[in-house]
Design an enzyme around this catalytic site. Structure first.
Site, PDB file in Angstrom:
ATOM      1  N   ASP A  59       0.807  -1.221   0.000  1.00 35.31           N
ATOM      2  CA  ASP A  59       0.000   0.000   0.000  1.00 35.31           C
ATOM      3  C   ASP A  59       0.840   1.271   0.000  1.00 35.31           C
ATOM      4  O   ASP A  59       0.329   2.348  -0.321  1.00 35.31           O
ATOM      5  CB  ASP A  59      -0.926   0.025   1.221  1.00 35.31           C
ATOM      6  CG  ASP A  59      -1.988  -1.066   1.163  1.00 35.31           C
ATOM      7  OD1 ASP A  59      -2.501  -1.313   0.066  1.00 35.31           O
ATOM      8  OD2 ASP A  59      -2.279  -1.667   2.202  1.00 35.31           O
TER       9      ASP A  59
ATOM     10  N   ARG B 221      -7.073   0.772   0.506  1.00 36.40           N
ATOM     11  CA  ARG B 221      -8.238   1.152   1.300  1.00 36.40           C
ATOM     12  C   ARG B 221      -8.401   2.665   1.367  1.00 36.40           C
ATOM     13  O   ARG B 221      -9.442   3.219   1.023  1.00 36.40           O
ATOM     14  CB  ARG B 221      -8.097   0.578   2.713  1.00 36.40           C
ATOM     15  CG  ARG B 221      -9.238   0.892   3.657  1.00 36.40           C
ATOM     16  CD  ARG B 221      -8.999   0.232   5.002  1.00 36.40           C
ATOM     17  NE  ARG B 221      -8.782  -1.202   4.855  1.00 36.40           N
ATOM     18  CZ  ARG B 221      -9.763  -2.098   4.771  1.00 36.40           C
ATOM     19  NH1 ARG B 221     -11.021  -1.700   4.837  1.00 36.40           N
ATOM     20  NH2 ARG B 221      -9.494  -3.363   4.625  1.00 36.40           N
TER      21      ARG B 221
END
Length: 412
Positions: free
Chosen positions: A143, A191
Site C-alpha cells: 500500500d 483502502r
C-alpha cells in the site's frame, strides 16, 4: 550480537517480504547472533510459543536466494492487535517471558502500519519494565502508506505488476468490437491510499495510451460524473479501461463496494473487507449505457506475483532487513527503518531509523497535487516518483518450467 534474534512477519504479504527476512537472517548471523528464530504467524504465534530456528531452513546460499524469490510470508503472518498495556498486562508478561526463555536480544517485526503499532507497544513495555530486548520495525506494505519513509518495500513489485497487467488488459480490450463498446474496470488494492491504483499509469508509453480513467480513494467518487465520463469516452473510442481503488467512497463516506453488497467481515484492527467495487461499477455502467462490461479484480495477484518482482524492490527489502538488525545491534529500540531517496537520476536510496511512535497508526496518502484537477488520473510527478521503484528484474529459479520457492511445512 552476543545473544539471539527473533523475527516475525505481519499483515498482508508481498512479493518482497521474504527478501527482508533474508536480510535479517544474514545480517544477524554476520554480526554474531547465536540463533535467529522466526515467529510462526507473527506475535499471535509467538504467544502460542510457535517458532522455528531459521538455520534449519536456510542452509545454503541457494536457500537464501530462493527465499528472496518466494512470495507470501515464509513464516506465516497474522493480523493480531495487541491490547494497550493497561488493558491486559498479562499478554505482555507472557511475550516477554518467552523472549527471556529464548534469550532474545533483538525483536524484528516486518510489517505495515498495524505491525508498527505492535513494535510501539512492545518497546514501551520494555522501557516501563527496564527490559533489555530491543524492538525494531522493518517496513513492508504494497500500500506504500507508511509515514516518514519515501516508499515501502513491496510497493515497487506490486506497482510493476499492476502497470504490466493494466497494459495487457488495455491491449486485450481492443481485440473485439461491440456495437455499444466495451468498458473494462480494474479493481486495485488500496483502502485509503491510492498509491497502487495510481501505478496503473505506468502502463502508458509510446506503445500504449494507458488507462482512460484512474480513481483514487483520496477523493470522493461521483457515480453520475463517472457515468457521464464513460459515455463521453465511448463516443470517441470502442474500448474504455478504468482503474479504481477498492476503497473509493461516495461523498457521504460510503464505500462503493457497499452499494452492491454489505461488508460483513471486519479484522482485529477494525478494517472492513473491501471487494466488489469493480463488479458494482461494471453492472452500473451496463445498466446505464447498455454496453459490454468487464470487472477485473487483481486481488491477491498484485502482492504475490514474485515472477514479476522489481529488482530494486527486492534489493531494498533485503537492505532494510539488514538495517533493522544493525539498528538493534547498535542500541536502537522503538524505531522503524525508513528509506530515504537521495536522488532520482541516477536513482539512489539509503536507510535511516525513525521513532516508531511517529509512524504507527498513521497513513501517508497520495498528495492532492499528484492527482489531476478532475480527479480522474495521476500527474507526471506521480509517475516520476514510482518509475525508479519498478526497475530491473529478478530471474526466478526455474524447475520444470515453473519458479521454485523455499518451502516449509504449514502444519508446524
Amino acid at each position: 550480537m552476543r545473544r539471539n534474534v527473533i523475527v516475525g512477519q505481519s499483515g498482508g504479504p508481498t512479493a518482497a517480504i521474504n527478501s527482508s527476512l533474508a536480510g535479517v537472517y544474514r545480517t544477524a548471523k554476520d554480526r554474531g547472533a547465536n540463533k535467529v528464530y522466526g515467529m510462526l504467524h507473527g506475535v499471535q504465534g509467538l504467544l502460542q510459543e510457535r517458532y522455528l530456528d531459521l538455520s534449519e531452513y536456510i542452509t545454503t546460499e541457494l536457500d537464501a536466494e530462493l527465499l528472496k524469490r518466494t512470495p507470501a510470508a515464509f513464516l506465516g503472518s497474522c493480523r493480531y492487535k495487541l491490547p494497550e498495556i493497561h488493558e491486559d498486562r498479562a499478554v505482555y508478561e507472557k511475550i516477554f517471558g518467552i523472549l527471556d526463555k529464548l534469550d532474545i536480544e533483538a525483536f524484528i517485526y516486518i510489517g505495515g502500519n498495524d505491525s508498527m503499532d505492535t513494535i510501539k507497544k512492545l518497546s514501551d513495555y520494555a522501557i516501563v519494565t527496564g527490559h533489555p530486548t530491543r524492538f525494531i520495525g522493518c517496513p513492508k506494505t504494497i500500500d506504500n502508506d507508511l509515514a516518514l519513509t519515501d516508499h515501502t518495500p513491496g510497493y515497487g513489485s506490486a506497482a510493476k505488476y499492476i502497470g504490466t497487467s493494466v497494459k495487457e488488459i488495455i491491449r486485450d480490450s481492443f481485440c473485439l468490437e461491440y456495437s455499444k463498446g466495451l468498458v473494462s474496470i480494474v479493481e486495485i488494492m488500496g483502502r485509503n491510499a491510492g498509491w497502487l491504483t495510481g501505478a496503473a499509469a505506468l502502463s502508458k508509453g509510446e506503445d500504449c495510451e494507458g488507462p482512460d480513467l484512474i480513481y483514487l480513494p483520496e477523493l470522493p467518487f461521483d457515480l453520475q460524473a463517472f457515468s457521464a465520463k464513460v459515455k463521453e469516452l465511448l463516443s470517441q473510442k470502442p474500448s474504455v479501461v478504468v482503474a479504481v481503488s477498492e476503497g473509493i467512497r461516495t461523498e457521504d463516506g460510503t464505500y462503493v463496494c457497499e452499494l452492491g453488497n454489505s461488508v460483513d467481515f471486519v479484522d482485529a484492527f477494525g478494517h472492513k473487507q473491501l471487494s466488489g467495487t469493480a463488479s458494482y461499477l461494471a453492472n452500473f455502467i451496463a445498466g446505464e449505457i447498455g454496453c459490454k462490461t468487464r470487472a477485473i479484480e487483481l486481488s491477491t495477484l498484485q502482492r504475490s506475483a514474485s515472477h514479476a518482482a522489481s529488482r530494486v524492490d527486492i534489493l531494498e527489502a533485503y537492505q532494510v532487513g539488514g538495517a533493522a538488525v544493525k539498528a538493534a545491534d547498535e542500541g536502537d529500540s522503538g524505531k522503524m527503518v525508513v528509506l530515504q531517496r537521495l536522488s532520482d537520476d541516477p536513482y539512489q536510496c539509503g536507510t535511516e531509523v525513525k521513532d516508531v511512535h511517529k509512524i504507527a497508526n498513521d497513513e501517508k496518502l497520495v498528495p492532492r497535487e499528484w492527482v489531476n484537477a478532475e480527479g480522474t488520473g495521476v500527474t507526471d510527478e506521480f509517475v516520476a516518483y514510482v518509475r525508479p521503484l519498478i526497475q530491473g528484474d529478478v530471474s526466478p529459479v526455474m524447475v520444470d518450467g515453473i519458479p521454485r520457492h523455499l518451502f516449509r511445512p504449514y502444519n508446524l
